[in-house]
Design a protein around this motif. Structure first.
Motif, PDB file in Angstrom:
ATOM      1  N   LYS A 218     -14.100 -13.282  39.517  1.00 18.92           N
ATOM      2  CA  LYS A 218     -14.644 -12.952  38.072  1.00 18.92           C
ATOM      3  C   LYS A 218     -15.827 -12.630  38.270  1.00 18.92           C
ATOM      4  O   LYS A 218     -16.725 -13.472  38.916  1.00 18.92           O
ATOM      5  CB  LYS A 218     -14.200 -14.107  37.455  1.00 18.92           C
ATOM      6  N   CYS A 219     -16.192 -11.498  37.702  1.00 16.72           N
ATOM      7  CA  CYS A 219     -17.631 -11.025  37.999  1.00 16.72           C
ATOM      8  C   CYS A 219     -18.531 -11.947  37.102  1.00 16.72           C
ATOM      9  O   CYS A 219     -18.305 -12.236  36.008  1.00 16.72           O
ATOM     10  CB  CYS A 219     -18.046  -9.711  37.479  1.00 16.72           C
ATOM     11  N   LYS A 220     -19.744 -12.179  37.686  1.00 12.54           N
ATOM     12  CA  LYS A 220     -20.726 -13.336  36.919  1.00 12.54           C
ATOM     13  C   LYS A 220     -21.423 -12.348  35.578  1.00 12.54           C
ATOM     14  O   LYS A 220     -21.109 -11.282  35.717  1.00 12.54           O
ATOM     15  CB  LYS A 220     -21.656 -14.042  37.711  1.00 12.54           C
ATOM     16  N   ILE A 221     -22.215 -13.105  34.974  1.00 13.16           N
ATOM     17  CA  ILE A 221     -23.008 -12.574  33.927  1.00 13.16           C
ATOM     18  C   ILE A 221     -23.952 -11.443  34.565  1.00 13.16           C
ATOM     19  O   ILE A 221     -24.174 -10.416  34.192  1.00 13.16           O
ATOM     20  CB  ILE A 221     -23.837 -13.406  33.069  1.00 13.16           C
ATOM     21  N   THR A 222     -24.501 -11.764  35.745  1.00 16.46           N
ATOM     22  CA  THR A 222     -25.450 -10.938  36.554  1.00 16.46           C
ATOM     23  C   THR A 222     -24.675 -10.036  37.405  1.00 16.46           C
ATOM     24  O   THR A 222     -25.451  -9.575  38.308  1.00 16.46           O
ATOM     25  CB  THR A 222     -26.580 -11.828  37.311  1.00 16.46           C
ATOM     26  N   GLU A 223     -23.404  -9.751  37.335  1.00 16.63           N
ATOM     27  CA  GLU A 223     -22.820  -8.853  38.276  1.00 16.63           C
ATOM     28  C   GLU A 223     -22.178  -7.718  37.371  1.00 16.63           C
ATOM     29  O   GLU A 223     -21.764  -8.127  36.158  1.00 16.63           O
ATOM     30  CB  GLU A 223     -21.965  -9.570  38.963  1.00 16.63           C
ATOM     31  N   TYR A 224     -21.547  -6.668  37.921  1.00 15.85           N
ATOM     32  CA  TYR A 224     -20.443  -5.493  37.362  1.00 15.85           C
ATOM     33  C   TYR A 224     -19.391  -5.513  38.293  1.00 15.85           C
ATOM     34  O   TYR A 224     -19.717  -5.693  39.461  1.00 15.85           O
ATOM     35  CB  TYR A 224     -21.332  -4.588  36.869  1.00 15.85           C
ATOM     36  N   GLU A 225     -18.452  -4.984  37.805  1.00 15.85           N
ATOM     37  CA  GLU A 225     -17.281  -4.621  38.689  1.00 15.85           C
ATOM     38  C   GLU A 225     -17.568  -3.305  39.295  1.00 15.85           C
ATOM     39  O   GLU A 225     -17.333  -1.970  38.709  1.00 15.85           O
ATOM     40  CB  GLU A 225     -16.187  -4.536  37.593  1.00 15.85           C
ATOM     41  N   PHE A 226     -17.677  -3.340  40.744  1.00 16.54           N
ATOM     42  CA  PHE A 226     -17.744  -2.427  41.513  1.00 16.54           C
ATOM     43  C   PHE A 226     -16.623  -1.612  41.757  1.00 16.54           C
ATOM     44  O   PHE A 226     -16.605  -0.587  41.798  1.00 16.54           O
ATOM     45  CB  PHE A 226     -18.658  -2.563  42.770  1.00 16.54           C
ATOM     46  N   SER A 227     -15.604  -2.375  42.073  1.00 20.63           N
ATOM     47  CA  SER A 227     -14.142  -1.783  42.399  1.00 20.63           C
ATOM     48  C   SER A 227     -13.009  -2.521  41.529  1.00 20.63           C
ATOM     49  O   SER A 227     -13.211  -3.652  41.607  1.00 20.63           O
ATOM     50  CB  SER A 227     -13.935  -1.700  44.042  1.00 20.63           C
ATOM     51  N   LYS A 228     -11.972  -1.756  41.093  1.00 15.90           N
ATOM     52  CA  LYS A 228     -11.111  -2.445  40.032  1.00 15.90           C
ATOM     53  C   LYS A 228     -10.149  -3.198  41.297  1.00 15.90           C
ATOM     54  O   LYS A 228      -9.880  -2.684  42.522  1.00 15.90           O
ATOM     55  CB  LYS A 228     -10.378  -1.349  39.670  1.00 15.90           C
ATOM     56  N   GLU A 450     -34.739 -12.458  25.422  1.00 17.36           N
ATOM     57  CA  GLU A 450     -34.154 -13.878  25.285  1.00 17.36           C
ATOM     58  C   GLU A 450     -32.880 -13.905  24.350  1.00 17.36           C
ATOM     59  O   GLU A 450     -31.634 -14.146  24.512  1.00 17.36           O
ATOM     60  CB  GLU A 450     -34.843 -15.122  25.366  1.00 17.36           C
ATOM     61  N   GLU A 451     -33.174 -13.510  23.204  1.00 15.75           N
ATOM     62  CA  GLU A 451     -32.125 -13.377  22.195  1.00 15.75           C
ATOM     63  C   GLU A 451     -30.972 -12.444  22.598  1.00 15.75           C
ATOM     64  O   GLU A 451     -29.851 -12.663  22.218  1.00 15.75           O
ATOM     65  CB  GLU A 451     -32.853 -12.944  20.965  1.00 15.75           C
ATOM     66  N   ASP A 452     -31.528 -11.373  23.040  1.00 13.20           N
ATOM     67  CA  ASP A 452     -30.490 -10.294  23.534  1.00 13.20           C
ATOM     68  C   ASP A 452     -29.654 -10.981  24.495  1.00 13.20           C
ATOM     69  O   ASP A 452     -28.382 -10.649  24.648  1.00 13.20           O
ATOM     70  CB  ASP A 452     -31.290  -9.108  23.990  1.00 13.20           C
ATOM     71  N   LEU A 453     -30.437 -11.367  25.453  1.00 15.14           N
ATOM     72  CA  LEU A 453     -29.381 -12.010  26.697  1.00 15.14           C
ATOM     73  C   LEU A 453     -28.526 -13.188  26.320  1.00 15.14           C
ATOM     74  O   LEU A 453     -27.461 -13.256  26.619  1.00 15.14           O
ATOM     75  CB  LEU A 453     -30.298 -12.490  27.706  1.00 15.14           C
ATOM     76  N   LYS A 454     -29.009 -14.011  25.085  1.00 19.60           N
ATOM     77  CA  LYS A 454     -27.952 -14.895  24.737  1.00 19.60           C
ATOM     78  C   LYS A 454     -26.808 -14.345  24.052  1.00 19.60           C
ATOM     79  O   LYS A 454     -25.769 -14.910  23.967  1.00 19.60           O
ATOM     80  CB  LYS A 454     -29.002 -15.979  23.707  1.00 19.60           C
ATOM     81  N   ARG A 455     -27.207 -13.459  23.313  1.00 15.50           N
ATOM     82  CA  ARG A 455     -26.266 -12.678  22.363  1.00 15.50           C
ATOM     83  C   ARG A 455     -25.073 -12.103  23.391  1.00 15.50           C
ATOM     84  O   ARG A 455     -23.971 -12.121  23.290  1.00 15.50           O
ATOM     85  CB  ARG A 455     -26.741 -11.646  21.507  1.00 15.50           C
ATOM     86  N   ARG A 456     -25.672 -11.554  24.491  1.00 14.51           N
ATOM     87  CA  ARG A 456     -24.693 -10.790  25.412  1.00 14.51           C
ATOM     88  C   ARG A 456     -23.861 -12.228  26.169  1.00 14.51           C
ATOM     89  O   ARG A 456     -22.606 -11.898  26.528  1.00 14.51           O
ATOM     90  CB  ARG A 456     -25.633 -10.018  26.685  1.00 14.51           C
ATOM     91  N   GLU A 457     -24.551 -13.342  26.424  1.00 17.28           N
ATOM     92  CA  GLU A 457     -23.750 -14.237  27.046  1.00 17.28           C
ATOM     93  C   GLU A 457     -22.825 -14.723  25.926  1.00 17.28           C
ATOM     94  O   GLU A 457     -21.480 -15.215  26.576  1.00 17.28           O
ATOM     95  CB  GLU A 457     -24.737 -15.538  27.393  1.00 17.28           C
ATOM     96  N   ASP A 458     -23.152 -14.853  24.942  1.00 17.59           N
ATOM     97  CA  ASP A 458     -21.895 -15.501  23.835  1.00 17.59           C
ATOM     98  C   ASP A 458     -20.800 -14.266  23.745  1.00 17.59           C
ATOM     99  O   ASP A 458     -19.804 -14.645  23.582  1.00 17.59           O
ATOM    100  CB  ASP A 458     -22.624 -15.545  22.588  1.00 17.59           C
ATOM    101  N   GLU A 459     -21.112 -12.961  23.775  1.00 18.95           N
ATOM    102  CA  GLU A 459     -20.201 -12.058  23.614  1.00 18.95           C
ATOM    103  C   GLU A 459     -19.473 -12.037  25.103  1.00 18.95           C
ATOM    104  O   GLU A 459     -18.116 -12.115  25.084  1.00 18.95           O
ATOM    105  CB  GLU A 459     -20.937 -10.708  23.830  1.00 18.95           C
ATOM    106  N   LEU A 460     -19.839 -12.169  26.283  1.00 14.99           N
ATOM    107  CA  LEU A 460     -19.451 -12.476  27.300  1.00 14.99           C
ATOM    108  C   LEU A 460     -18.415 -13.408  27.603  1.00 14.99           C
ATOM    109  O   LEU A 460     -16.888 -13.506  27.781  1.00 14.99           O
ATOM    110  CB  LEU A 460     -20.279 -12.164  28.582  1.00 14.99           C
TER     111      LEU A 460
END
Length: 562
Positions: A218-228, A450-460
């Protein structure tokens, strides 16, 4: 000594002669009971005859009878070693008892002993006892059975049992060997496991190993999926690119794409930073302004601020210019003396650049016999002492004094220094105010980030929860499918409640995204109808079975398996 053969039968008297008779002679079957005397005959008695169950214990003599004793009878534990005679008793001996390591080869009789023989010993690890030894028979041994190469020992031999062998199990196609066979254990097989929807096959199964499944990364919040991920490979995650201090985000990161950074614009010569760069925007540069003819530079341009120009100050009618304007400083004005103080007269009228000059004395009036004059000024101590009758031209006299002129120059220099320090302090205050404003802007930008990051963390987090729930539902469906397949392959009865089994697997085109109840992320592959009926378990090579797929068993034409 002469044996008498006659005895006196009648004694002699005076008138008769003695009468003698011949002595009785005992025959061979008699013995002398009483010996003869001169007046008595020998008394003989018939010898005793021993009966059939007696023997002659003491032989008869001439004057003693035969003595007989009963013949000894051998007991149950004895045998007749020597038979009785007319003059000897029967001899009985104890019957021999066979030891624990012997058996009775010949039983005892009335006149023969028991014959024992040593028991046969079975050779260890080569023979076993087929028939245990008895009282009157030997132990029977037989060679142990040897298991073949395709057999294993299911029961070890003992001293009284043979080795039992059984065919070694052969694992099926859908099984692997978890334990190799040994001389006394069978091969153990286990069904090859199937990876769940949230796992991938790290290593394929072999004859001696199971399929190794690993959960998808599972990719972390600080990562993205490089290969499916695929059924045989894991998801490859990479760290999101962090934009440096001189970069800003050109394109925001997604779960499947990296963040795109761009170098911030660098302001060139003649430009200042009108808006600092943030994590989401570029730096804005503007040209530095130029002051006009009637303006001065109140604040010089910096890397983050424009040049501040202000118009020159115009001195009022009651002021005079103490410092002329420059390109970087304003005109400085000071209030002129409205009139000379009492006791002084105007020596020189005020101009635009000079103040009114006054001197002690009033309109050419002479003061006679003035012995001393002390003048105390707040800006310095100037002493003019004159002895005379007139004080005309006091101003000129004062300024011509070198010491007083020096003090005045020092005062002017000190005042200029003060003005320069005030200007420098004013510039520093402006710089501090500008830095404080920049800090406030940066704090505000950090707060927004910080607010945007928190919003993104909640969404993730919400998306991960939905993914987890969806995977749980898919895993439960897979578990039910596996249970039903096991029931079909091993059980004799299919539950009548099962009407349809749908094989579900993740859609490879959209794998890894959030899947709802009606989402296209789940691909419905096949549908299999299972009818309730009793099924007979039949071997694989049975011609009555026709295999269509891995989950359905149908009877071939002309055969029934009901």
């Amino acid at each position: 000594y002469q044996r008498r053969v006659h005895g006196e039968s009648v004694s002699s008297t005076k008138t008769t002669d003695r009468q003698c008779r011949p002595l009785t002679t005992c025959t061979a079957d008699e013995y002398e009971v009483s010996p003869p005397t001169f007046t008595k005959d020998r008394v003989c008695k018939e010898l005793r005859a021993c009966t059939g169950d007696e023997y002659e214990f003491v032989a008869p003599t001439a004057n003693s009878d035969r003595q007989c004793k009963p013949v000894k009878t051998c007991t149950q534990n004895e045998y007749e070693s020597q038979g009785p005679t007319s003059t000897s008793d029967r001899v009985c001996l104890s019957i021999t008892h066979c030891g624990s390591d012997q058996y009775e080869e010949r039983p005892p009789t009335y006149n023969s002993d028991r014959e024992c023989k040593k028991l046969t010993e079975c050779v260890a690890n080569k023979e076993f006892e087929v028939r245990p030894p008895g009282v009157n028979h030997d132990r029977q041994c037989q060679a142990l059975k040897e298991c073949q190469s395709d057999e294993y020992e299911i029961e070890a031999p003992t001293s009284t049992s043979d080795r039992r062998c059984h065919k070694i199990t052969t694992c099926r196609v859908d099984e692997f060997e978890i334990k190799a066979p040994t001389y006394n254990s069978d091969r153990q097989c286990h069904r090859i496991g199937a990876c769940t929807p949230d796992q991938y096959e790290e290593s394929p199964p072999s004859a001696t190993s199971d399929r190794i499944c690993r959960p998808y990364t599972k990719c972390k919040i600080t990562e993205y999926e490089f290969s499916k991920p695929t059924p045989t490979s894991d998801r490859v995650c990479k760290s999101l690119t962090l934009c440096g201090g001189e970069q800003h985000i050109l394109k925001e990161a997604t779960p499947y794409e990296d963040r795109v950074c761009q170098m911030s614009t660098v302001c060139g010569p003649g430009e200042y930073e009108a808006r600092p760069p943030s994590s989401q925007s570029d730096r804005v540069c503007k040209p530095i302004s130029f002051c006009g003819i009637n303006e001065y530079e109140a604040a010089g341009p910096t890397g983050t601020s424009d040049r501040v120009c202000k118009p020159f100050t115009e001195c009022n009618f009651d002021q005079f210019e103490i410092a002329p304007p420059t390109s970087t400083s304003d005109r400085k004005c000071k209030a002129a003396l409205p009139k000379c103080p009492f006791g002084q007269h105007e020596v020189k009228p005020p101009t635009k650049t000079t103040d009114r000059q006054c001197c002690i004395g009033a309109n050419d009036t002479l003061w006679d016999e003035i012995w001393a004059l002390v003048w105390v000024v707040t800006t310095g101590l100037i002493a003019c002492a004159f002895v005379g009758t007139a004080l005309h031209g006091c101003y000129k006299v004062v300024h011509k004094d070198p010491q007083i002129a020096k003090k005045l120059r020092e005062l002017q220099t000190f005042r200029r220094d003060l003005l320069l320090r005030e200007e420098e302090l004013h510039k520093r205050e402006q710089t501090v105010t500008r830095k404080e404003r920049d800090c406030e802007l940066r704090d505000h930008d950090l707060k927004l980030r910080e607010e945007d990051l928190k919003r993104r963390e909640d969404e993730l987090l919400r998306r991960e929860q939905e993914i987890y729930r969806t995977r749980q539902e898919v895993a439960e469906i897979w578990r039910r499918v596996e249970v039903l397949r096991d029931d079909v392959s091993r059980s004799r009865y299919i539950p009548p409640t099962v009407e349809r089994i749908t094989e579900i697997r993740p859609n490879p085109d959209t794998y890894g995204r959030i899947a709802g109840p009606s989402s296209p992320l789940i691909e419905h592959v096949t549908e299999t109808t299972v009818r309730p009926r009793m099924v007979e378990v039949i071997e694989v090579d049975d011609p009555r079975i026709e295999y269509r797929n891995s989950s359905v068993i149908r009877p071939s034409q002309g055969n029934s398996i009901y």
